[in-house]
Write a protein that holds these residues in place. Structure first.
Motif, short mmCIF file in Angstrom:
data_model
loop_
_atom_site.label_atom_id
_atom_site.label_comp_id
_atom_site.label_asym_id
_atom_site.label_seq_id
_atom_site.Cartn_x
_atom_site.Cartn_y
_atom_site.Cartn_z
N GLN A 52 1.02 -1.37 0.17
CA GLN A 52 0.04 -0.10 0.06
C GLN A 52 0.89 1.21 0.18
O GLN A 52 1.69 1.68 0.96
N TYR A 53 0.72 2.36 -0.90
CA TYR A 53 1.41 3.42 -1.10
C TYR A 53 0.45 4.45 -0.87
O TYR A 53 -0.56 4.33 -1.47
N LYS A 54 0.72 5.27 0.02
CA LYS A 54 -0.39 6.42 0.47
C LYS A 54 0.44 7.46 0.82
O LYS A 54 1.40 7.73 1.57
N ASN A 55 -0.02 8.70 0.27
CA ASN A 55 0.47 10.11 0.79
C ASN A 55 -0.67 10.98 0.78
O ASN A 55 -2.10 10.52 0.49
N GLU A 56 -0.76 12.41 0.83
CA GLU A 56 -1.91 13.20 0.92
C GLU A 56 -2.69 13.10 -0.10
O GLU A 56 -3.77 13.60 -0.30
N ASN A 57 -1.98 12.85 -1.23
CA ASN A 57 -2.77 12.87 -2.79
C ASN A 57 -3.37 11.71 -3.09
O ASN A 57 -4.18 11.52 -3.93
N GLN A 58 -2.78 10.53 -2.88
CA GLN A 58 -3.13 9.16 -3.43
C GLN A 58 -3.02 8.02 -2.65
O GLN A 58 -2.18 8.07 -1.58
N SER A 59 -3.65 6.91 -2.62
CA SER A 59 -3.71 5.87 -2.17
C SER A 59 -3.57 4.67 -3.15
O SER A 59 -4.72 4.65 -3.77
N ASN A 61 -3.18 0.43 -3.77
CA ASN A 61 -2.91 -0.93 -3.29
C ASN A 61 -2.77 -1.97 -4.64
O ASN A 61 -3.12 -2.00 -5.57
N THR A 210 8.14 4.87 6.14
CA THR A 210 7.52 6.16 6.30
C THR A 210 8.61 7.38 6.40
O THR A 210 9.77 7.52 6.86
N THR A 224 4.76 10.32 3.60
CA THR A 224 4.58 9.21 2.73
C THR A 224 4.69 7.74 3.36
O THR A 224 5.67 7.71 3.93
N ASN A 225 3.86 6.97 3.16
CA ASN A 225 3.59 5.67 3.71
C ASN A 225 3.80 4.60 2.78
O ASN A 225 2.91 4.64 1.51
#
Length: 255
Positions: A52-59, A61, A210, A224-225
């Motif tokens: 799972q890639y996640k930042n403030e703009n997108q997620s 899977n 992170t 960013t995670n």
């Protein structure tokens, strides 16, 4: 102290203290010959994970298949809904190439592209170590080594980057890595969890990356995670295949 520095210090404290076991009960100095780190030894490594890639703009899977030849190359394939391959990549000591099947292009770069993503300069060996739960830097007598509760804490300084490793005393495995660049104030942490046997050694079945960075002239952190949940892990001495055929009609983009 700048707002950026203060924000990073607070975030580092929170990230370090997110597990109760990491809060030290006592602290004492440890000599380099008084502890052991059990690192993963392999010639070839093959893994399959849910990421799972996640930042403030997108997620995002996806499923990630990855193959590594120790010290030589890292190959990966990213598949999204219905098992469709969205991208395939190959990382060597000299370059980073991605076949972007969505946009029908080939992205060619050096390992600087890793720095653009994580905001931290990492060599090929260090990237490989981060992906397998091994030490990024060899331990020397110059490093600060302390026992804190149930963990050994290793603090190392490499130019502007300070690294910290938390090593579980019972398992001799790294459970947390913290990298902080004192010039840019960028922070990268990696948590290694859910250890499972891989032969006679333990492998972390979950990696949590992170990255904390800042936009120009802003004190608000950009976080960013990237989470890896490994479903299959195999190490072998048998050579693996690293298929990487670039379609002739794809546009080449150098960055």
């Amino acid at each position: 102290m700048s707002l950026n520095n203060l924000s990073v210090l607070i975030l580092a404290f929170l990230l370090l203290s997110c597990k109760k076991d990491f809060v030290p009960q006592e602290s004492s100095k440890v000599e380099i010959n008084e502890f052991v780190i059990k690192e993963l030894d392999y010639k070839f490594l093959s893994t399959k994970s849910k990421i799972q890639y996640k930042n403030e703009n997108q997620s995002i899977n996806a499923t990630l298949n990855m193959r590594i030849e120790n010290g030589e190359k890292i190959w990966f394939s990213v598949r999204v809904a219905l098992g469709v391959e969205a991208a395939r990549g190959l990382i060597t000591r000299d370059e980073f190439i991605i076949i972007d099947r969505v946009n029908k292009q080939v992205i060619q770069s050096s390992l600087d592209i890793v720095e653009k993503e994580f905001k931290m300069k990492l060599s090929f060996d260090q990237l490989e170590s981060a992906l397998t739960g091994n030490l990024l830097y060899n331990v020397s007598s110059k490093d600060e080594i302390r026992r804190e509760g149930n963990y050994f804490k290793i603090v190392q300084q490499k130019e502007s980057i300070q690294s910290q490793n938390l090593v579980n005393i019972k398992t001799s495995k790294i459970e947390k890595l913290i990298l902080f660049d004192e010039i840019t104030n960028y922070l990268l942490t990696v948590d290694y969890e859910n250890f499972k046997p891989l032969g006679k050694i333990l492998f972390p079945g979950r990696h949590l990356f992170t990255s904390v960075s800042y936009l120009d002239d802003s004190s608000v952190p950009v976080i960013t995670n990237i989470n890896f949940n490994f479903k299959e892990v195999e190490r072998t001495n048998r050579p693996l295949k690293f298929p990487f055929n670039i379609p002739s009609k794809y546009v080449l983009k150098k960055i």
